[in-house]
Design a protein around this motif. Sequence first.
Motif, PDB file in Angstrom:
ATOM      1  N   ALA A   1       0.828  -1.207   0.000  1.00  0.00           N
ATOM      2  CA  ALA A   1       0.000   0.000   0.000  1.00  0.00           C
ATOM      3  C   ALA A   1       0.865   1.261   0.000  1.00  0.00           C
ATOM      4  N   ILE A   2       1.917   1.265   0.815  1.00  0.00           N
ATOM      5  CA  ILE A   2       2.827   2.420   0.819  1.00  0.00           C
ATOM      6  C   ILE A   2       3.435   2.620  -0.563  1.00  0.00           C
ATOM      7  N   LEU A   3       3.907   1.535  -1.154  1.00  0.00           N
ATOM      8  CA  LEU A   3       4.594   1.637  -2.443  1.00  0.00           C
ATOM      9  C   LEU A   3       3.662   2.098  -3.547  1.00  0.00           C
ATOM     10  N   TRP A   4       2.485   1.505  -3.639  1.00  0.00           N
ATOM     11  CA  TRP A   4       1.590   1.871  -4.740  1.00  0.00           C
ATOM     12  C   TRP A   4       0.985   3.254  -4.538  1.00  0.00           C
ATOM     13  N   THR A   5       0.830   3.684  -3.278  1.00  0.00           N
ATOM     14  CA  THR A   5       0.350   5.045  -3.045  1.00  0.00           C
ATOM     15  C   THR A   5       1.366   6.062  -3.549  1.00  0.00           C
ATOM     16  N   ILE A   6       2.641   5.856  -3.221  1.00  0.00           N
ATOM     17  CA  ILE A   6       3.675   6.832  -3.587  1.00  0.00           C
ATOM     18  C   ILE A   6       4.111   6.669  -5.037  1.00  0.00           C
ATOM     19  N   ILE A   7       4.441   5.438  -5.442  1.00  0.00           N
ATOM     20  CA  ILE A   7       4.909   5.225  -6.817  1.00  0.00           C
ATOM     21  C   ILE A   7       3.773   5.430  -7.813  1.00  0.00           C
ATOM     22  N   GLY A   8       2.580   4.938  -7.476  1.00  0.00           N
ATOM     23  CA  GLY A   8       1.440   5.136  -8.377  1.00  0.00           C
ATOM     24  C   GLY A   8       1.117   6.605  -8.560  1.00  0.00           C
TER      25      GLY A   8
ATOM     26  N   PRO B   1       0.779  12.170  -2.391  1.00  0.00           N
ATOM     27  CA  PRO B   1       0.910  10.749  -2.027  1.00  0.00           C
ATOM     28  C   PRO B   1       1.780  10.518  -0.799  1.00  0.00           C
ATOM     29  N   SER B   2       2.857  11.283  -0.648  1.00  0.00           N
ATOM     30  CA  SER B   2       3.737  11.110   0.506  1.00  0.00           C
ATOM     31  C   SER B   2       3.014  11.444   1.803  1.00  0.00           C
ATOM     32  N   VAL B   3       2.314  12.571   1.807  1.00  0.00           N
ATOM     33  CA  VAL B   3       1.584  12.974   3.012  1.00  0.00           C
ATOM     34  C   VAL B   3       0.485  11.975   3.333  1.00  0.00           C
TER      35      VAL B   3
ATOM     36  N   LEU C   1      15.465  14.318  -8.523  1.00  0.00           N
ATOM     37  CA  LEU C   1      15.177  13.803  -7.181  1.00  0.00           C
ATOM     38  C   LEU C   1      13.667  13.652  -7.033  1.00  0.00           C
ATOM     39  N   THR C   2      13.208  12.431  -6.772  1.00  0.00           N
ATOM     40  CA  THR C   2      11.781  12.126  -6.710  1.00  0.00           C
ATOM     41  C   THR C   2      11.472  11.366  -5.426  1.00  0.00           C
ATOM     42  N   PRO C   3      10.196  11.195  -5.086  1.00  0.00           N
ATOM     43  CA  PRO C   3       9.850  10.361  -3.926  1.00  0.00           C
ATOM     44  C   PRO C   3      10.363   8.933  -4.035  1.00  0.00           C
ATOM     45  N   VAL C   4      10.492   8.408  -5.246  1.00  0.00           N
ATOM     46  CA  VAL C   4      11.030   7.052  -5.416  1.00  0.00           C
ATOM     47  C   VAL C   4      12.485   7.003  -4.951  1.00  0.00           C
ATOM     48  N   THR C   5      13.231   8.052  -5.241  1.00  0.00           N
ATOM     49  CA  THR C   5      14.621   8.121  -4.777  1.00  0.00           C
ATOM     50  C   THR C   5      14.679   8.113  -3.256  1.00  0.00           C
ATOM     51  N   TRP C   6      13.828   8.894  -2.616  1.00  0.00           N
ATOM     52  CA  TRP C   6      13.806   8.934  -1.157  1.00  0.00           C
ATOM     53  C   TRP C   6      13.401   7.582  -0.574  1.00  0.00           C
TER      54      TRP C   6
END
Length: 487
Positions: free
Chosen positions: A29-36, A61-63, A437-442
């Motif tokens: 869920a964390i991954l698909w929320t942020i990456i999606g 998505p991060s928040v 620099l993206t959320p995926v990088t973080w």
Amino acid sequence: MPNALAYLMLIAWPAVAVGLFQRLSLQHAILWTIIGGYLFLPPIAVFDLPLVPDMDKDSIPSVVAFVICVYLLGKKVEIWPRQPIMRALVALFLGSVIATVLTNGDPIIFRVLEDAAPIVFPTYALPELRWRDLGSVMINQLIFLLPFFLGRRYLSSEAQQKTLVMTLMVAGLVYSIPSLFEVRFSPQLNTWIYGFFQHDFSQTIRQGGFRPIVFLPHSLWLALFVLMTLLSATALARAADGPDKRRFALAAVYLFGVLILCKSIASLVYGLIFTPFVAMASYRWQMRLALALGIIAIVYPMLRNFGVVPVDAILAKAQAFSPERAQSLGFRFTNEGLMLDRAAEKPWFGWGGWGRNLVRHSETGEIVSIPDGRWILVFGTYGWVGYIAEMGLLAGPLVLLWSEIRKRAPADVSPYAAPLALMLAATLVDMLLNATLTPVTWLCAGSVLGYAERLRYPGLFEPKRALFEGQQAMAQQGMTNKPRSVI
């Protein structure tokens, strides 16, 4: 301009995230929320709310993922790493902006200087930074780090890292469909669906065809993401056995073909170098390469500041390879020089936001510099202190993981840790030229840091879970006494 659907997607994403957390495991869920969100939400479209940072496809998505984890599910997400240096860097990343705001309390006013005496006519102004801006800036810094915190806590064990690379591979396979469509028919999907094109269309034309962009800020961002999915598939193929190994290998071959069609020279070079390393090299050699690239990414801006980078020699080499690429690189170097001169006026804490870090025409205020690299943006905005904090948080996990891996036998190391470190290193190098620099990088940085900390501090994230599970097991057996101690 973005259409109504673009803003509706941003508004609806929290509801989508809640649905994901209800139906999937916590990690998925964390991954698909942020990456999606990163892949499918509209670029550029933002909600500009008062006193808070702009909310867009990266921040929403991060928040949402963080809020659901902490406030709806009651999960613990620590913002302070266990490793002291990384803890200090987090504090510096969040706290150094206070000095940035305090040292930029004057507006920047542009005036007509020639033929105006004795009257000087103001033509344009950039606002000063005030105390009320401090909260917005600090919140923005915190939002940047939310995927980092989530990755460290919930994507850092070997099993969780496998989930991370598996999700990246699947996301790459899914995203390859619209990407190949745009390779064949030109980048049109963002225009058709969200009502606007997010960049300069001419930059998608390469080698007599097109390179895809889909819903990302630039084609270079998409190529770098495809590289990460390629390395994920390669890592999975190396770690798997039997039919799974063949399936993952086929996925890697396919994704390498997609990477070629992205027509990004830098990402293709990364793929040609990194893929054999992930497929065949030992984890120590993978970490050596990642660490070397991380050092280059940190040292280059410092050398550039001191003027010791042989810019002319680099351009000559690029000219021999491709005149077109040499022209692009020369343009970047020229703008870097302009931005460095501007940043040198406030080297420690930078110029802050509102575009105050950019080079502008002295009378009209029109922007005359086009910054590309993430490092020069950070250096101009937050100065040396902000640059050291951000690059330290991204490169520090590589150093910590290397220090732990070199002490252990290969069988005791996650087969996905070193490939994730290489993905992080590739982004660090790419950030010298692009703001990729993206959320995926973080997420990757947090995963690498969390795994390194797990190796150094065994049981780091486990004791409370073990206590909870032990109490549950005893309750099911009808036992009422609590254990005297938990190890």
